[in-house]
Motif scaffolding. Structure first.
Motif, PDB file in Angstrom:
ATOM      1  N   ARG A  23       5.350  46.610  45.831  1.00 56.25           N
ATOM      2  CA  ARG A  23       6.707  46.625  45.045  1.00 56.25           C
ATOM      3  C   ARG A  23       7.421  46.696  46.087  1.00 56.25           C
ATOM      4  NH1 ARG A  23      10.456  49.265  43.465  1.00 56.25           N
ATOM      5  NH2 ARG A  23      12.110  48.865  41.305  1.00 56.25           N
ATOM      6  N   LYS A  34      -4.469  51.272  39.446  1.00 58.88           N
ATOM      7  CA  LYS A  34      -3.666  52.726  39.056  1.00 58.88           C
ATOM      8  C   LYS A  34      -5.052  52.140  37.282  1.00 58.88           C
ATOM      9  CE  LYS A  34      -0.185  49.898  38.493  1.00 58.88           C
ATOM     10  NZ  LYS A  34       1.435  50.611  38.979  1.00 58.88           N
ATOM     11  N   GLU A  66       6.992  52.250  32.367  1.00 55.89           N
ATOM     12  CA  GLU A  66       6.648  50.527  32.588  1.00 55.89           C
ATOM     13  C   GLU A  66       5.976  50.535  34.020  1.00 55.89           C
ATOM     14  OE1 GLU A  66       9.351  47.769  31.255  1.00 55.89           O
ATOM     15  OE2 GLU A  66       7.236  45.748  31.329  1.00 55.89           O
ATOM     16  N   VAL A 116       1.845  55.636  41.084  1.00 58.24           N
ATOM     17  CA  VAL A 116       1.949  55.661  42.496  1.00 58.24           C
ATOM     18  C   VAL A 116       3.244  56.029  42.832  1.00 58.24           C
ATOM     19  CG1 VAL A 116       1.040  54.905  44.348  1.00 58.24           C
ATOM     20  CG2 VAL A 116      -0.029  54.288  41.762  1.00 58.24           C
ATOM     21  N   SER A 118       5.514  55.092  46.186  1.00 61.12           N
ATOM     22  CA  SER A 118       5.494  54.565  47.178  1.00 61.12           C
ATOM     23  C   SER A 118       7.089  54.544  48.160  1.00 61.12           C
ATOM     24  CB  SER A 118       5.360  52.818  46.865  1.00 61.12           C
ATOM     25  OG  SER A 118       3.636  52.638  47.012  1.00 61.12           O
ATOM     26  N   SER A 119       7.521  53.882  47.623  1.00 64.13           N
ATOM     27  CA  SER A 119       9.328  54.259  48.568  1.00 64.13           C
ATOM     28  C   SER A 119       9.891  54.873  48.055  1.00 64.13           C
ATOM     29  CB  SER A 119      10.010  52.508  48.773  1.00 64.13           C
ATOM     30  OG  SER A 119       9.998  51.885  47.361  1.00 64.13           O
ATOM     31  N   ALA A 122      10.957  52.570  42.534  1.00 68.48           N
ATOM     32  CA  ALA A 122      10.567  52.654  41.471  1.00 68.48           C
ATOM     33  C   ALA A 122      11.913  53.211  39.973  1.00 68.48           C
ATOM     34  CB  ALA A 122       9.152  52.173  40.265  1.00 68.48           C
TER      35      ALA A 122
HETATM   36  O1  LIG Z   1       7.744  53.966  44.941  1.00 69.92           O
HETATM   37  P1  LIG Z   1       7.986  51.842  44.579  1.00 69.92           P
HETATM   38  O2  LIG Z   1       7.792  51.789  46.425  1.00 69.92           O
HETATM   39  O3  LIG Z   1       8.943  52.133  43.797  1.00 69.92           O
HETATM   40  O4  LIG Z   1       6.488  51.437  44.279  1.00 69.92           O
HETATM   41  C1  LIG Z   1       5.878  52.414  43.306  1.00 69.92           C
HETATM   42  C2  LIG Z   1       5.906  51.178  41.909  1.00 69.92           C
HETATM   43  O5  LIG Z   1       5.141  50.305  42.275  1.00 69.92           O
HETATM   44  C3  LIG Z   1       4.354  50.641  41.002  1.00 69.92           C
HETATM   45  O6  LIG Z   1       5.527  49.927  40.151  1.00 69.92           O
HETATM   46  P2  LIG Z   1       4.567  48.253  39.498  1.00 69.92           P
HETATM   47  O7  LIG Z   1       6.229  47.350  39.160  1.00 69.92           O
HETATM   48  O8  LIG Z   1       4.221  46.989  40.820  1.00 69.92           O
HETATM   49  O9  LIG Z   1       3.730  48.186  38.673  1.00 69.92           O
HETATM   50  P3  LIG Z   1       3.458  48.233  36.981  1.00 69.92           P
HETATM   51  O10 LIG Z   1       4.585  47.774  36.380  1.00 69.92           O
HETATM   52  O11 LIG Z   1       1.772  47.483  37.237  1.00 69.92           O
HETATM   53  O12 LIG Z   1       3.347  50.011  36.966  1.00 69.92           O
HETATM   54  C4  LIG Z   1       3.905  51.670  40.648  1.00 69.92           C
HETATM   55  O13 LIG Z   1       3.301  52.132  39.442  1.00 69.92           O
HETATM   56  C5  LIG Z   1       5.410  52.225  40.918  1.00 69.92           C
HETATM   57  O14 LIG Z   1       6.133  52.193  39.673  1.00 69.92           O
END
Ligand SMILES: O=P(O)(O)OC[C@H]1O[C@H](OP(=O)(O)OP(=O)(O)O)[C@H](O)[C@@H]1O
Ligand SMILES: O=C(O)c1cc(=O)[nH]c(=O)[nH]1
Length: 171
Positions: A23, A34, A66, A116, A118-119, A122
Motif C-alpha cells: 500500500r 490476510k 476497510e 496488517v 506496514s508503514s 492506513a
Molecule cells: O501500514 P500500511 O503501509 O498502510 O499498510 C498496511 C495496510 O495495507 C493493507 O491494506 P489494503 O488497502 O491493501 O487492503 P485491504 O483493503 O485489502 O484491507 C492492509 O490491510 C493495511 O490496511
C-alpha cells in the motif's frame, strides 16, 4: 490452538513469496494474504480469541478498517461483546454518505482493529478521519506487525499499538 501453533498456521496459510507492491508503494518480496485466515471461521475465531486480551477495557467500539480489518473486528466483537463500527477508506457518495458505519462515534472511545501494519499509513489516515469526527482514538490492535516502522510512526500520533504477532514470529 496455542499461540505458537496459531502463528504457524497463519504463516502457512497467508505468507506469500514473490514481488509485491505494498500500500505504501514499497516493493516487498513477502506478503501476508490476510484473507486466507479471515475467510476461515475457525482460524478467524482463534485469531479473535488471541486478540481479545489486547483490547483496552475502556473501549466503546472496535473500529475495523476497510477491508481486511472488518472481518477481524466483527469476530473480535463477537468474542468480547464490544460493538463494532466499520471505517471506509472513503465516505459513500450516496445513501447515508457515511465514512463510519454502525454507530455515532462522537465522543466515543474507539480501538482500531487492523489486519496488517506496514508503514502505518492506513491506520494514520483512519485515525485522522476519526479524530476529525470527534472520536477518542488512543489504541490500535493488529494481527501482524511487519516490523517496518509503522508502529513507531503511529506512536508519534499518541497511539498505543499492540500486535498479536511480529513479522519475525510468523516468518
Ligand atoms: O501500514 P500500511 O503501509 O498502510 O499498510 C498496511 C495496510 O495495507 C493493507 O491494506 P489494503 O488497502 O491493501 O487492503 P485491504 O483493503 O485489502 O484491507 C492492509 O490491510 C493495511 O490496511
Ligand atoms: O503493506 C501492505 O500493503 C500489506 C502487506 C501485507 O503483508 N499484507 C497486506 O495485505 N498488505
Amino acid at each position: 490452538m496455542n499461540r505458537t501453533e496459531l502463528a504457524r498456521v497463519i504463516g502457512q496459510r497467508t505468507r506469500l513469496s514473490g514481488s509485491f507492491t505494498l500500500r505504501s508503494g514499497v516493493v516487498s518480496d513477502s506478503y501476508f494474504d490476510k484473507y486466507r485466515f479471515e475467510s476461515d471461521p475457525k482460524l478467524l475465531s482463534a485469531v479473535a480469541e488471541a486478540l481479545a486480551p489486547l483490547v483496552p477495557a475502556r473501549t466503546d467500539y472496535l473500529a475495523g478498517l476497510e477491508l481486511g480489518g472488518v472481518p477481524v473486528a466483527t469476530m473480535l466483537s463477537n468474542v468480547t461483546g464490544i460493538p463494532a463500527v466499520f471505517v471506509r477508506k472513503e465516505a459513500k457518495t450516496y445513501g447515508t454518505c457515511q465514512l463510519v458505519e454502525g454507530a455515532d462515534i462522537e465522543g466515543k472511545r474507539l480501538t482500531i482493529v487492523e489486519d496488517v501494519i506496514s508503514s502505518g499509513g492506513a491506520v494514520k489516515d483512519a485515525v485522522n478521519a476519526l479524530r476529525e469526527r470527534s472520536a477518542i482514538v488512543e489504541h490500535v490492535v493488529c494481527v501482524i506487525d511487519r516490523e517496518t516502522g509503522g508502529i513507531e510512526k503511529l506512536e508519534e500520533l499518541n497511539l498505543a499499538v499492540k500486535a498479536l504477532y511480529r513479522h519475525s514470529e510468523i516468518d
